[in-house]
Scaffold this active site. Structure first.
Site, mmCIF file in Angstrom:
data_model
loop_
_atom_site.group_PDB
_atom_site.id
_atom_site.type_symbol
_atom_site.label_atom_id
_atom_site.label_comp_id
_atom_site.label_asym_id
_atom_site.label_seq_id
_atom_site.Cartn_x
_atom_site.Cartn_y
_atom_site.Cartn_z
ATOM 1 N N THR A 1 2.845 20.816 45.860
ATOM 2 C CA THR A 1 2.863 20.577 44.650
ATOM 3 C C THR A 1 1.607 20.604 43.893
ATOM 4 O O THR A 1 1.363 20.938 42.776
ATOM 5 C CB THR A 1 3.258 19.012 44.300
ATOM 6 O OG1 THR A 1 4.347 18.767 45.131
ATOM 7 C CG2 THR A 1 3.573 18.589 42.981
ATOM 8 N N THR A 2 0.517 20.274 44.701
ATOM 9 C CA THR A 2 -1.095 20.195 44.101
ATOM 10 C C THR A 2 -1.244 21.870 43.721
ATOM 11 O O THR A 2 -2.137 22.134 43.208
ATOM 12 C CB THR A 2 -1.973 19.745 45.103
ATOM 13 O OG1 THR A 2 -1.601 18.134 45.298
ATOM 14 C CG2 THR A 2 -3.364 19.632 44.545
ATOM 15 N N TYR B 1 15.013 15.505 41.492
ATOM 16 C CA TYR B 1 16.038 15.345 40.270
ATOM 17 C C TYR B 1 17.515 15.185 40.578
ATOM 18 O O TYR B 1 18.014 14.254 39.699
ATOM 19 C CB TYR B 1 15.879 16.656 39.551
ATOM 20 C CG TYR B 1 16.659 16.778 38.174
ATOM 21 C CD1 TYR B 1 15.990 16.116 37.186
ATOM 22 C CD2 TYR B 1 17.836 17.128 37.935
ATOM 23 C CE1 TYR B 1 16.609 15.935 35.787
ATOM 24 C CE2 TYR B 1 18.385 17.108 36.666
ATOM 25 C CZ TYR B 1 17.835 16.608 35.615
ATOM 26 O OH TYR B 1 18.279 16.555 34.501
ATOM 27 N N TYR C 1 8.614 15.084 53.318
ATOM 28 C CA TYR C 1 7.724 14.559 52.342
ATOM 29 C C TYR C 1 8.427 13.721 51.241
ATOM 30 O O TYR C 1 9.629 13.997 50.526
ATOM 31 C CB TYR C 1 7.060 15.718 51.490
ATOM 32 C CG TYR C 1 6.197 15.440 50.390
ATOM 33 C CD1 TYR C 1 5.463 14.079 50.148
ATOM 34 C CD2 TYR C 1 5.915 16.332 49.266
ATOM 35 C CE1 TYR C 1 4.688 13.973 49.197
ATOM 36 C CE2 TYR C 1 5.257 16.404 48.631
ATOM 37 C CZ TYR C 1 4.316 14.911 48.397
ATOM 38 O OH TYR C 1 3.372 14.563 47.319
ATOM 39 N N ARG D 1 7.848 11.394 42.279
ATOM 40 C CA ARG D 1 8.300 12.759 41.602
ATOM 41 C C ARG D 1 9.692 13.286 41.906
ATOM 42 O O ARG D 1 10.201 14.005 41.023
ATOM 43 C CB ARG D 1 7.235 13.825 42.429
ATOM 44 C CG ARG D 1 5.776 13.809 41.884
ATOM 45 C CD ARG D 1 5.158 15.241 42.544
ATOM 46 N NE ARG D 1 3.645 15.141 42.146
ATOM 47 C CZ ARG D 1 3.269 15.792 41.093
ATOM 48 N NH1 ARG D 1 4.170 16.472 40.276
ATOM 49 N NH2 ARG D 1 1.864 15.573 40.902
ATOM 50 N N LYS E 1 5.290 12.670 55.418
ATOM 51 C CA LYS E 1 4.055 12.513 54.616
ATOM 52 C C LYS E 1 4.692 11.721 53.561
ATOM 53 O O LYS E 1 5.564 11.837 52.848
ATOM 54 C CB LYS E 1 3.842 13.705 53.792
ATOM 55 C CG LYS E 1 2.634 13.549 52.491
ATOM 56 C CD LYS E 1 2.487 14.841 51.754
ATOM 57 C CE LYS E 1 1.399 14.483 50.682
ATOM 58 N NZ LYS E 1 1.147 15.687 49.932
ATOM 59 N N ILE F 1 -2.294 13.680 54.301
ATOM 60 C CA ILE F 1 -2.447 15.191 53.393
ATOM 61 C C ILE F 1 -2.998 14.790 51.973
ATOM 62 O O ILE F 1 -2.345 13.962 51.562
ATOM 63 C CB ILE F 1 -1.020 15.744 53.430
ATOM 64 C CG1 ILE F 1 -0.592 16.215 54.930
ATOM 65 C CG2 ILE F 1 -1.014 16.770 52.633
ATOM 66 C CD1 ILE F 1 0.602 16.702 54.954
#
Length: 291
Positions: A46-47, A109, A135, A140, A164, A206
């Site tokens: 995502t980063t 979502y 993750y 998010r 994560k 992470i």
């Protein structure tokens, strides 16, 4: 698994002012991580603003990172989505050469049930030729993978080697650590609680701030893993203000402002993300100048 104990860094994607990928800056960023003690790199998470990258740009980024890394650090590739069938097909056809594991986010979502989350990762597990780190980032995805579900995944899906965990909940993290098998890695996905999670039995992090302060942050995590508590907390409290700053207006706006201040990248993001406000950039600059 030993390769993913310590500090992994979720790499940004540097852009030039014309919004094209800055391959030189990305290569230099990778080399900086290697030189400053980072244990492994996470590519296209995502980063990295991966939602705004084209397929060709993703392949370019993979190529640049692999060349700059030159086999020195293990590489983890972000491969996730909320269409299970599409993700399975991607895993079957993607070029994963040079990568050691994948990081796959819980479906976002759609808000699946715990059973839906389990079945999603069961399908991913069957399709993936590489070990998987799942993750959990409810902020998010809008759904939380409960510790009991993670434990079920850990015990039933052999190639899922860790999580994560980025719920930002130290109590949930401790319950998770207590439930999963000893050989299943619980990795912090929240920079601010990385140290307490590590001291509670986690395997590291992470990180986002890790690429801005790679030596200090990786030293902190290693101290935590070695139960050097006083040393670790001294580093934690030195670093902590920067963590609040880089997430104040979302990720990766803050870390890009910090890296720009250090002269490593252009402070450029792709819409719908925008650069940090002048006020926040000023505060980040002040931190860097006085660190």
């Amino acid at each position: 698994m030993e390769a993913f104990i310590g500090t992994g860094v979720a790499l940004i994607t540097p852009f030039k002012e014309d919004l094209s990928v800055d391959t030189e800056a990305l290569s230099n960023l990778v080399k900086d991580q290697i030189e400053n003690g980072i244990e492994y790199l996470v590519v296209l998470g995502t980063t990295a603003e991966s939602a705004t990258l084209t397929g060709d740009e993703k392949e370019l980024i993979k190529k640049v990172v692999k060349e700059a890394n030159a086999g020195k650090l293990p590489l983890v590739l972000g491969v996730g989505g909320n269409n299970t069938a599409g993700l399975v097909e991607e895993l079957k056809t993607a070029d994963l050469e040079g990568f050691d594991a994948i990081l796959s986010v819980s479906p976002y979502y759609n808000k699946p049930t715990q059973e839906g989350i389990y079945r999603h990762f069961e399908a991913v597990s069957k399709a993936s030729p590489l070990p998987i780190i799942i993750y959990n980032v409810p902020g998010r995805t809008a759904s939380n993978i409960l510790p009991e579900t993670v434990n079920r995944i850990a015990r039933n899906l052999d190639n899922v080697i860790g999580i994560k965990e980025a719920a930002g909940d130290i109590v949930q993290a401790m319950k998770l650590i207590s439930l999963v098998p000893e050989n299943f890695m619980v990795i912090s996905g929240d920079d601010m609680i990385t140290l307490p999670m590590t001291l509670a039995g986690g395997r590291g992090v992470i990180s986002v701030i890790g690429q801005g302060l790679p030596k200090e942050f990786s030293d902190m995590v290693r101290a935590g893993l070695n139960a050097e508590v006083s040393k670790a907390y001294k580093l934690h409290y030195r670093i902590a203000p920067s963590i609040d700053l880089i997430f104040a207006e979302g990720n990766p706006a803050g870390i890009k402002a910090l890296l720009a201040k250090k002269g490593m990248i252009s402070n450029t993001l792709r819409l719908p993300l925008v650069e940090a406000s002048e006020n926040l950039q000023s505060r980040i600059n002040h931190f860097v100048d006085n660190f």
